[in-house]
Design a protein around this motif. Structure first.
Motif, PDB file in Angstrom:
ATOM      1  N   THR A  83       0.809  -1.220   0.000  1.00  0.00           N
ATOM      2  CA  THR A  83       0.000   0.000   0.000  1.00  0.00           C
ATOM      3  C   THR A  83       0.842   1.271   0.000  1.00  0.00           C
ATOM      4  OG1 THR A  83      -0.130   0.030   2.423  1.00  0.00           O
ATOM      5  CG2 THR A  83      -1.873  -1.157   1.228  1.00  0.00           C
ATOM      6  N   GLY A  84       2.134   1.148   0.312  1.00  0.00           N
ATOM      7  CA  GLY A  84       3.002   2.314   0.312  1.00  0.00           C
ATOM      8  C   GLY A  84       3.186   2.970   1.659  1.00  0.00           C
ATOM      9  N   THR A  85       2.591   2.434   2.717  1.00  0.00           N
ATOM     10  CA  THR A  85       2.841   3.000   4.042  1.00  0.00           C
ATOM     11  C   THR A  85       4.243   2.643   4.531  1.00  0.00           C
ATOM     12  OG1 THR A  85       1.712   1.113   5.072  1.00  0.00           O
ATOM     13  CG2 THR A  85       0.425   3.110   4.734  1.00  0.00           C
ATOM     14  N   ARG A  86       4.829   1.634   3.913  1.00  0.00           N
ATOM     15  CA  ARG A  86       6.274   1.415   4.011  1.00  0.00           C
ATOM     16  C   ARG A  86       6.817   1.629   2.605  1.00  0.00           C
ATOM     17  NH1 ARG A  86       8.433  -3.679   7.589  1.00  0.00           N
ATOM     18  NH2 ARG A  86       7.336  -3.212   9.532  1.00  0.00           N
ATOM     19  N   ARG A  87       7.813   2.482   2.525  1.00  0.00           N
ATOM     20  CA  ARG A  87       8.370   2.789   1.209  1.00  0.00           C
ATOM     21  C   ARG A  87       9.723   2.112   1.060  1.00  0.00           C
ATOM     22  NH1 ARG A  87       6.570   8.060  -1.342  1.00  0.00           N
ATOM     23  NH2 ARG A  87       8.576   7.822  -2.348  1.00  0.00           N
ATOM     24  N   HIS A  88       9.807   1.244   0.070  1.00  0.00           N
ATOM     25  CA  HIS A  88      11.072   0.621  -0.305  1.00  0.00           C
ATOM     26  C   HIS A  88      10.849   0.066  -1.707  1.00  0.00           C
ATOM     27  CE1 HIS A  88      14.466  -2.113  -0.541  1.00  0.00           C
ATOM     28  NE2 HIS A  88      14.975  -1.535   0.529  1.00  0.00           N
ATOM     29  N   PRO A  89      11.547   0.579  -2.706  1.00  0.00           N
ATOM     30  CA  PRO A  89      11.224   0.242  -4.093  1.00  0.00           C
ATOM     31  C   PRO A  89      11.183  -1.251  -4.399  1.00  0.00           C
ATOM     32  CG  PRO A  89      12.723   2.107  -4.027  1.00  0.00           C
ATOM     33  CD  PRO A  89      12.603   1.609  -2.619  1.00  0.00           C
ATOM     34  N   SER A  90      12.206  -2.007  -3.994  1.00  0.00           N
ATOM     35  CA  SER A  90      12.218  -3.427  -4.335  1.00  0.00           C
ATOM     36  C   SER A  90      11.162  -4.199  -3.559  1.00  0.00           C
ATOM     37  CB  SER A  90      13.610  -4.035  -4.109  1.00  0.00           C
ATOM     38  OG  SER A  90      14.010  -3.889  -2.763  1.00  0.00           O
ATOM     39  N   MET A  91      10.989  -3.865  -2.279  1.00  0.00           N
ATOM     40  CA  MET A  91       9.980  -4.573  -1.495  1.00  0.00           C
ATOM     41  C   MET A  91       8.563  -4.243  -1.971  1.00  0.00           C
ATOM     42  SD  MET A  91      11.169  -6.762   0.577  1.00  0.00           S
ATOM     43  CE  MET A  91       9.566  -7.072   1.309  1.00  0.00           C
ATOM     44  N   ARG A  92       8.345  -3.022  -2.384  1.00  0.00           N
ATOM     45  CA  ARG A  92       7.011  -2.688  -2.889  1.00  0.00           C
ATOM     46  C   ARG A  92       6.725  -3.432  -4.188  1.00  0.00           C
ATOM     47  NH1 ARG A  92       3.649   3.018  -3.400  1.00  0.00           N
ATOM     48  NH2 ARG A  92       1.673   1.949  -3.767  1.00  0.00           N
ATOM     49  N   GLY A  93       7.728  -3.519  -5.061  1.00  0.00           N
ATOM     50  CA  GLY A  93       7.546  -4.252  -6.312  1.00  0.00           C
ATOM     51  C   GLY A  93       7.182  -5.701  -6.068  1.00  0.00           C
ATOM     52  N   ALA A 178      11.444   9.174   9.824  1.00  0.00           N
ATOM     53  CA  ALA A 178      11.267   9.983   8.619  1.00  0.00           C
ATOM     54  C   ALA A 178       9.821  10.007   8.155  1.00  0.00           C
ATOM     55  CB  ALA A 178      12.165   9.452   7.508  1.00  0.00           C
ATOM     56  N   GLY A 179       9.122   8.869   8.276  1.00  0.00           N
ATOM     57  CA  GLY A 179       7.757   8.772   7.770  1.00  0.00           C
ATOM     58  C   GLY A 179       7.744   8.444   6.292  1.00  0.00           C
ATOM     59  N   ALA A 180       6.631   7.893   5.805  1.00  0.00           N
ATOM     60  CA  ALA A 180       6.550   7.446   4.415  1.00  0.00           C
ATOM     61  C   ALA A 180       6.570   8.598   3.431  1.00  0.00           C
ATOM     62  CB  ALA A 180       5.289   6.602   4.208  1.00  0.00           C
ATOM     63  N   GLY A 181       6.262   9.801   3.892  1.00  0.00           N
ATOM     64  CA  GLY A 181       6.232  10.943   2.989  1.00  0.00           C
ATOM     65  C   GLY A 181       7.587  11.561   2.728  1.00  0.00           C
ATOM     66  N   HIS A 182       8.637  11.003   3.323  1.00  0.00           N
ATOM     67  CA  HIS A 182       9.967  11.584   3.177  1.00  0.00           C
ATOM     68  C   HIS A 182      10.962  10.514   2.737  1.00  0.00           C
ATOM     69  CE1 HIS A 182       7.845  14.256   5.962  1.00  0.00           C
ATOM     70  NE2 HIS A 182       8.593  15.215   5.460  1.00  0.00           N
ATOM     71  N   GLY A 183      11.393  10.613   1.503  1.00  0.00           N
ATOM     72  CA  GLY A 183      12.405   9.695   1.014  1.00  0.00           C
ATOM     73  C   GLY A 183      11.834   8.376   0.541  1.00  0.00           C
ATOM     74  N   PRO A 184      12.691   7.552  -0.083  1.00  0.00           N
ATOM     75  CA  PRO A 184      12.233   6.302  -0.704  1.00  0.00           C
ATOM     76  C   PRO A 184      12.075   5.125   0.251  1.00  0.00           C
ATOM     77  CG  PRO A 184      14.570   6.600  -1.099  1.00  0.00           C
ATOM     78  CD  PRO A 184      14.112   7.835  -0.364  1.00  0.00           C
ATOM     79  N   VAL A 185      12.437   5.299   1.527  1.00  0.00           N
ATOM     80  CA  VAL A 185      12.366   4.156   2.439  1.00  0.00           C
ATOM     81  C   VAL A 185      11.674   4.499   3.760  1.00  0.00           C
ATOM     82  CG1 VAL A 185      14.368   2.938   1.499  1.00  0.00           C
ATOM     83  CG2 VAL A 185      14.700   4.671   3.273  1.00  0.00           C
ATOM     84  N   GLY A 186      10.864   5.543   3.778  1.00  0.00           N
ATOM     85  CA  GLY A 186      10.173   5.916   5.005  1.00  0.00           C
ATOM     86  C   GLY A 186       9.046   4.962   5.352  1.00  0.00           C
TER      87      GLY A 186
END
Length: 227
Positions: A83-93, A178-186
């Motif tokens: 859902t994007g509440t955790r941001r990490h490009p490879s894990m989200r994919g 940092a939170g999900a709204g800041h950077g690619p791994v928040g």
């Protein structure tokens, strides 16, 4: 507990109750199958099946041990990446490619993979923290969610953190900060975010370093790449 940790703990308890009454009850209808999960982890074993494997994004750290982690937590984490509440490009994919049943099956597999008998774990950590770290743990009220030995969380959707790699824990704590709204791994989390913001990065690193020394049963068990 100080005023902030008392308020956040109360919020955590109410959140767990709400989850059980709403979305959590729906999630429980999808029952994970361990055998099915073993056939769905090809995208996982390249990182989580190699002891000590390190990633270099956004900094160098060991990927977490997930064998023996709670199924509800693994499912919760994968859904958060999805859902994007955790941001990490490879894990989200990876998470976006999984169905609800896939997530339940993978979670069930890793929960049973190298499972540690929780009853044999001590009620209190055998390795006592320094006075400084003890004060930090009390300030964050960490035992209120993760258990007195940090391996028996009060809710199955919370992680076991005893024995987890310190560098991963440090990165995870900074991500909540940092939170999900800041950077690619928040990461967005109504419980963790206000707690970790009380601490400097040096203090978070000290907490993570202590937690790594504890016995929690988490492991990284190699999987055969071809089955």
């Amino acid at each position: 507990m100080n005023k902030l940790t008392t308020t956040v703990f109360a919020f955590a308890v109410s959140s767990v109750t709400a989850l059980a009454l709403s979305g959590g009850a729906m999630a429980q209808e999808v029952k994970g199958d361990i055998k099915a999960g073993q056939g769905k982890i090809d995208m996982c074993i390249g990182c989580h099946g190699i002891p000590g494997y390190q990633t270099a994004f956004p900094e160098v750290y060991k990927v977490p041990k997930i064998s023996g982690q709670g199924a509800a937590y693994i499912a919760s984490a994968l859904n958060a990446y999805k859902t994007g509440t955790r941001r990490h490009p490879s894990m989200r994919g990876i998470a976006e490619s999984l169905s609800e049943q896939d997530i339940a099956d993978v979670a069930a597999f890793y929960a049973a993979h190298g499972v540690h008998d929780g009853a044999s774990l001590p009620e209190q950590p055998s390795n006592k923290p320094s006075a400084q770290v003890e004060a930090l743990l009390q300030k964050g009220a960490c035992v209120s969610c993760h258990g007195t030995n940090f391996a028996k969380p009060i809710d199955p959707s919370y992680p076991k953190i005893a024995g987890q790699y310190a560098d991963y824990l440090f990165v995870a704590l900074k991500s909540y900060k940092a939170g999900a709204g800041h950077g690619p791994v928040g990461r967005d989390n109504g419980v963790m975010a206000p707690l970790v913001k009380q601490f400097s990065n040096a203090e978070l690193k000290a907490i993570a370093g202590y937690l790594q020394t504890l016995d929690g049963g988490l492991q990284t068990l190699p999987e055969r790449p071809f089955r």
